[in-house]
Enzyme design. Structure first.
Site, PDB file in Angstrom:
ATOM      1  N   SER A 127       0.743  -1.233   0.127  1.00 43.03           N
ATOM      2  CA  SER A 127       0.199  -0.013  -0.062  1.00 43.03           C
ATOM      3  C   SER A 127       0.875   1.196   0.191  1.00 43.03           C
ATOM      4  O   SER A 127       2.073   1.341   0.348  1.00 43.03           O
ATOM      5  CB  SER A 127      -0.842   0.108   1.183  1.00 43.03           C
ATOM      6  OG  SER A 127      -1.541   1.414   1.574  1.00 43.03           O
ATOM      7  N   TYR A 152      -1.614  -1.209  11.030  1.00 45.36           N
ATOM      8  CA  TYR A 152      -1.843  -1.558   9.742  1.00 45.36           C
ATOM      9  C   TYR A 152      -0.786  -1.334   8.813  1.00 45.36           C
ATOM     10  O   TYR A 152      -0.129  -2.182   8.322  1.00 45.36           O
ATOM     11  CB  TYR A 152      -3.236  -1.080   9.027  1.00 45.36           C
ATOM     12  CG  TYR A 152      -3.199  -1.196   7.829  1.00 45.36           C
ATOM     13  CD1 TYR A 152      -3.672  -2.185   7.409  1.00 45.36           C
ATOM     14  CD2 TYR A 152      -3.158   0.140   6.997  1.00 45.36           C
ATOM     15  CE1 TYR A 152      -3.723  -2.157   5.775  1.00 45.36           C
ATOM     16  CE2 TYR A 152      -3.269  -0.014   5.763  1.00 45.36           C
ATOM     17  CZ  TYR A 152      -3.654  -1.229   5.009  1.00 45.36           C
ATOM     18  OH  TYR A 152      -3.680  -1.261   3.481  1.00 45.36           O
ATOM     19  N   LYS A 156       2.429  -3.607   6.643  1.00 46.18           N
ATOM     20  CA  LYS A 156       2.770  -3.421   5.180  1.00 46.18           C
ATOM     21  C   LYS A 156       3.926  -3.474   4.973  1.00 46.18           C
ATOM     22  O   LYS A 156       4.690  -3.969   4.220  1.00 46.18           O
ATOM     23  CB  LYS A 156       1.744  -2.338   4.586  1.00 46.18           C
ATOM     24  CG  LYS A 156       0.430  -2.514   4.318  1.00 46.18           C
ATOM     25  CD  LYS A 156      -0.141  -3.847   3.619  1.00 46.18           C
ATOM     26  CE  LYS A 156      -1.568  -3.932   3.506  1.00 46.18           C
ATOM     27  NZ  LYS A 156      -1.727  -5.458   2.930  1.00 46.18           N
TER      28      LYS A 156
END
Ligand code: UDP
Length: 345
Positions: A127, A152, A156
């Protein structure tokens, strides 16, 4: 014989669109999903779009190593596209242990099973969040990653690094793992058939599902989070990438791996349009293309939002031979068609 691609998280929003495009490109697809954040709506949609009722489906949790390894025993997997992960930024701040456990363990299990089965090609769903609040715009793959503001985002970054390290450690061995990380910008929209699309659970965090749910009457009013940023109209800038275009980027990346076209054993590509759009511009475009008035108001800034981020997509354009093709109008019309289709179910 057709190459086999395992899509973990293949019943979800992006995974279902990728499954459709992989099948259209002639790959054999195996879907694995634990259904923790979706129901069968999209998988049924995939079957309708592709006319294929026989797509192998494993209802397994990738955190269960035994189940993942068994899948690899049963299927001769040539490549994995790994989506199976939690993805809500706010929830990750509230529940970090759950996020680290799920997102890291599931990926480690996929890597270990792949390694046990003679190596594999792994495409990781990363992302633009890994760039953080950067001021170097547009961002290239060389733009340094900044510390993430959420668990989060950390997962990644960590999964990218884990993949790079596994690729490095297995390079030249009998069990080589090759890897590509695709850094998505803001995926939006739905398949033109309106049979698959985004299905947020509860109140949507993301802009476009909130817009479509407001337009259909499920939500009363959209809040535009801040119009006092230092941008042309004061609202944040993002790079909104159509989900079908995004899915096609996965096909290009998988083909690059399977056809032996990679220049390095681990590669990273930005997947966006390269064009920044403001929240206000997106709302205006949605109203115009769908010929409706949206109930919205200006609200305070949302904590944690970066002001602006968009992609330099040169590398993906040149190396993957891929570029975003659908217009924002087509994309926003598809998002609305999907929402209306859902309302009729
Ligand atoms: N946004 C908004 N109202 C909403 C949801 C999002 O104004 O109800 C804005 C948000 O502040 C950001 C942009 O829309 O500027 C995209 O947000 P989203 O959550 O979709 O993606 P993000 O870029 O945060 O990953």
């Amino acid at each position: 014989m057709a190459k086999k691609v395992l899509v973990s998280g293949g019943a979800g929003y992006i995974g279902s669109h990728v499954t459709v495009e992989l099948i259209a490109a002639g790959y054999e697809v195996i879907v694995a999903d634990n259904m923790s954040n979706c129901d069968l709506t999209c998988f049924e949609g995939v079957k309708k779009i592709t006319g294929r009722d026989d797509i192998p489906f494993y209802e397994i949790d990738c955190c269960d190593f035994g189940a993942v390894n068994k899948l690899f025993d049963e299927q001769n997997i040539d490549a994995v596209i790994h989506f199976a992960a939690f993805k809500a930024v706010g929830e990750s701040v509230a529940q970090p242990i759950m996020y680290y456990r799920n997102n890291l363990v599931s990926f480690l299990n996929i890597l270990e099973a792949a390694k046990n089965h003679g190596g594999c090609n792994i495409l990781f769903s990363s992302s633009a969040t890994v760039y953080g609040e950067t001021e170097n715009l547009p961002v290239t793959e060389q733009t340094p990653r900044l510390p993430s503001t959420s668990p989060y985002g950390n997962t990644k970054q960590m999964c990218e690094d884990i993949l790079r390290d596994v690729v490095f450690a297995t390079s030249g061995s009998d069990e080589p793992v090759k890897g590509i990380s695709l850094r998505y910008f803001n995926p939006i929209g739905a398949h033109p058939s309106a049979l698959i699309g985004e299905l947020p659970r509860g109140v949507p965090n993301n802009l476009v599902p909130f817009i479509t749910q407001t337009a259909i009457g499920k939500r009363e009013c959209l809040s535009i989070f801040g119009n006092d940023y230092n941008t042309k109209d004061g609202t944040c800038l993002r790079d909104y990438i159509d989900v079908v275009d995004l899915a096609k980027a996965h096909v290009a990346a998988v083909s690059r791996m399977l056809d032996g076209k990679m220049k390095e054993d681990y590669e990273i590509f930005n997947i966006g349009t390269g064009k920044p759009l403001s929240v206000q511009e997106l709302v205006d475009a949605f109203e115009k293309v769908n010929n409706l008035k949206l109930n919205y108001k200006i609200a305070p800034r949302r904590p944690g939002d970066v002001v602006a981020i968009w992609a330099d997509t040169t590398l993906a354009n040149e190396e993957l031979g891929w570029k975003a093709e659908r217009s924002i109008e087509e994309t926003l019309a598809s998002a609305w068609a999907w929402e209306k289709n859902l309302a009729e179910k």
